[in-house]
Design a protein around this motif. Structure first.
Motif, PDB file in Angstrom:
ATOM      1  N   ALA A 113       0.816  -1.217   0.000  1.00 14.33           N
ATOM      2  CA  ALA A 113       0.000   0.000   0.000  1.00 14.33           C
ATOM      3  C   ALA A 113       0.846   1.263   0.000  1.00 14.33           C
ATOM      4  O   ALA A 113       0.463   2.281  -0.588  1.00 14.33           O
ATOM      5  N   SER A 114       2.015   1.215   0.682  1.00 17.11           N
ATOM      6  CA  SER A 114       2.888   2.389   0.717  1.00 17.11           C
ATOM      7  C   SER A 114       4.295   1.953   1.104  1.00 17.11           C
ATOM      8  O   SER A 114       4.485   0.879   1.682  1.00 17.11           O
ATOM      9  N   SER A 160      18.604   3.687   6.486  1.00 15.75           N
ATOM     10  CA  SER A 160      19.166   2.345   6.640  1.00 15.75           C
ATOM     11  C   SER A 160      18.118   1.250   6.506  1.00 15.75           C
ATOM     12  O   SER A 160      18.449   0.082   6.326  1.00 15.75           O
ATOM     13  N   SER A 161      16.861   1.611   6.600  1.00 17.03           N
ATOM     14  CA  SER A 161      15.785   0.633   6.450  1.00 17.03           C
ATOM     15  C   SER A 161      14.630   1.239   5.660  1.00 17.03           C
ATOM     16  O   SER A 161      14.571   2.454   5.432  1.00 17.03           O
ATOM     17  N   ILE A 162      13.713   0.376   5.262  1.00 17.35           N
ATOM     18  CA  ILE A 162      12.547   0.791   4.490  1.00 17.35           C
ATOM     19  C   ILE A 162      11.312   0.163   5.119  1.00 17.35           C
ATOM     20  O   ILE A 162      11.301  -1.039   5.418  1.00 17.35           O
ATOM     21  N   ASP A 163      10.297   0.968   5.359  1.00 20.77           N
ATOM     22  CA  ASP A 163       9.025   0.459   5.863  1.00 20.77           C
ATOM     23  C   ASP A 163       8.098   0.170   4.696  1.00 20.77           C
ATOM     24  O   ASP A 163       7.866   1.041   3.836  1.00 20.77           O
ATOM     25  N   VAL A 164       7.585  -1.044   4.663  1.00 25.58           N
ATOM     26  CA  VAL A 164       6.663  -1.441   3.602  1.00 25.58           C
ATOM     27  C   VAL A 164       5.309  -1.757   4.241  1.00 25.58           C
ATOM     28  O   VAL A 164       5.186  -2.703   5.034  1.00 25.58           O
ATOM     29  N   GLU A 165       4.320  -0.950   3.936  1.00 23.70           N
ATOM     30  CA  GLU A 165       2.969  -1.194   4.443  1.00 23.70           C
ATOM     31  C   GLU A 165       2.238  -2.128   3.490  1.00 23.70           C
ATOM     32  O   GLU A 165       2.188  -1.874   2.280  1.00 23.70           O
ATOM     33  N   VAL A 166       1.700  -3.205   4.036  1.00 30.56           N
ATOM     34  CA  VAL A 166       1.025  -4.214   3.222  1.00 30.56           C
ATOM     35  C   VAL A 166      -0.435  -4.322   3.646  1.00 30.56           C
ATOM     36  O   VAL A 166      -0.737  -4.497   4.837  1.00 30.56           O
TER      37      VAL A 166
END
Length: 355
Positions: free
Chosen positions: A299-300, A306-312
């Motif tokens: 979704a976003s 250093s990291s990536i947030d992946v909203e599912v």
């Protein structure tokens, strides 16, 4: 140095309970952090220890001595205020000396104690400057020197880093922690910043509505939070609501989740982002038996360096955020991609809070 004990400490303002039945045993030389949102009672607790607020009931002991009704200047506590409270018309040395004078230190001893305190915070070379001529970090260290100059048994810090920018805050918190460990002084700090608490404390106290919600080490509060509130305030979590049925948790969106802990009735799962496995398809799932693996759509995406947030988005009701390591220019998921998501079985489970 000395330990601090709070027994049944409460402060009421009419019908409003600022704190209620606070019980703490702070060890000699310990660095304890009171953490919580605005209005939770942490600053009131600190100021009662300092003597600036008189408790409605309960007792405060320092080194075994009851100080509950003593005024601030008769307690062996040094307080660093949030705004530092430095006198603009006094030099650095005079500001530090003022604290010693308030504690009735003989004049013949004040000069030596001022020099020693400023050397502790590495500001001896700036003794003749005025606060306006100093950076925020330097002013904070002057306030710290003033609090330490008379060698108190307990050091109290009220949001000491809140007025500093992010980079300086990171530097100064390490300076404070290193100094505290070197001196071995019992220290109580108030903050609403969980990163400060996690990096500085020996133990943390999470407060809400004037009461202690949980007391423990950073690892205990992060890995085994006692409630949904603690899980939301210490670190980040995705929360999935549902109820247990047939030995499994079933979310309101229809996800069937295997968990190690089971509860009766409505419940909530707390999923830490770094413990959610993200894959391109079900074959990438982290669980060998394929349990707790679901399909979803990205979704976003939030780039955090250093990291990536992946909203599912897993269904119309359930969404989670997975944290993945930033591997540079390697291709990763994009918004709209279908991915697999796997949850661990040992997730914290709480009874649902009343609506």
């Amino acid at each position: 140095m000395a330990g601090v004990e709070l027994q049944g400490l409460s402060k009421h303002y009419g019908d409003f309970q600022a704190t209620e039945d606070v019980n703490l045993d702070i060890a000699d030389g310990e660095f304890l952090v009171l953490l919580g949102p605005s209005g939770c009672g942490k600053t009131t607790t600190l100021r009662m220890i300092a003597g600036f607020i008189e408790p409605t009931k309960g007792t405060i002991t320092v080194g075994g001595a009851d100080v509950t009704r003593l005024p601030p200047w008769k307690r062996s506590t040094g307080l660093v205020f949030q705004n530092y409270a430095l006198f603009p018309h006094l030099t650095v040395a005079q500001n530090v000396a003022f604290g010693l004078e308030m504690h009735k230190v003989p004049k013949a001893e004040i000069g030596g104690k001022v020099a020693t305190a400023l050397d502790l915070v590495q500001l001896g070379h700036l003794a003749d400057r005025y606060p306006r001529q100093m950076s925020g970090g330097q002013q904070q260290r002057v306030a710290l020197a003033r609090a330490l100059a008379f060698q108190p048994d307990v050091l109290l810090l009220d949001e000491p880093l809140s007025n500093l920018d992010a980079k300086l805050r990171h530097e100064v918190r390490h300076q404070i922690r290193n100094l505290q460990q070197r001196l071995g002084i019992t220290t109580v700090m108030v903050t609403h910043d969980q990163e400060e608490a996690l990096t500085m404390a020996d133990r943390m106290v999470v407060m809400k509505d004037g009461r202690i919600q949980q007391l423990g080490t950073q690892r205990e509060l992060y890995d085994d939070p006692a409630s949904e509130f603690v899980a939301s305030f210490v670190g980040r979590s995705s929360f999935i609501k549902g109820r247990f049925s047939g030995g499994r948790f079933v979310s309101h969106g229809g996800l069937a989740v295997e968990t190690e802990r089971r509860l009766a009735g409505e419940a909530v799962l707390a999923l830490r982002p770094e413990r959610i496995h993200l894959g391109a398809d079900a074959a990438d799932a982290a669980s060998p038996d394929g349990s707790n693996t679901y399909r979803g759509k990205v979704a976003s995406i939030s780039y955090l360096g250093s990291s990536i947030d992946v909203e599912v988005k897993l269904n119309e009701t359930d969404r989670v955020i997975a944290q993945v390591v930033n591997k540079g220019r390697e291709s990763g998921a994009s918004v709209g991609d279908e991915v697999s998501v796997t949850f661990p079985r040992d997730v914290p489970v709480f009874a649902a809070s009343p609506a």
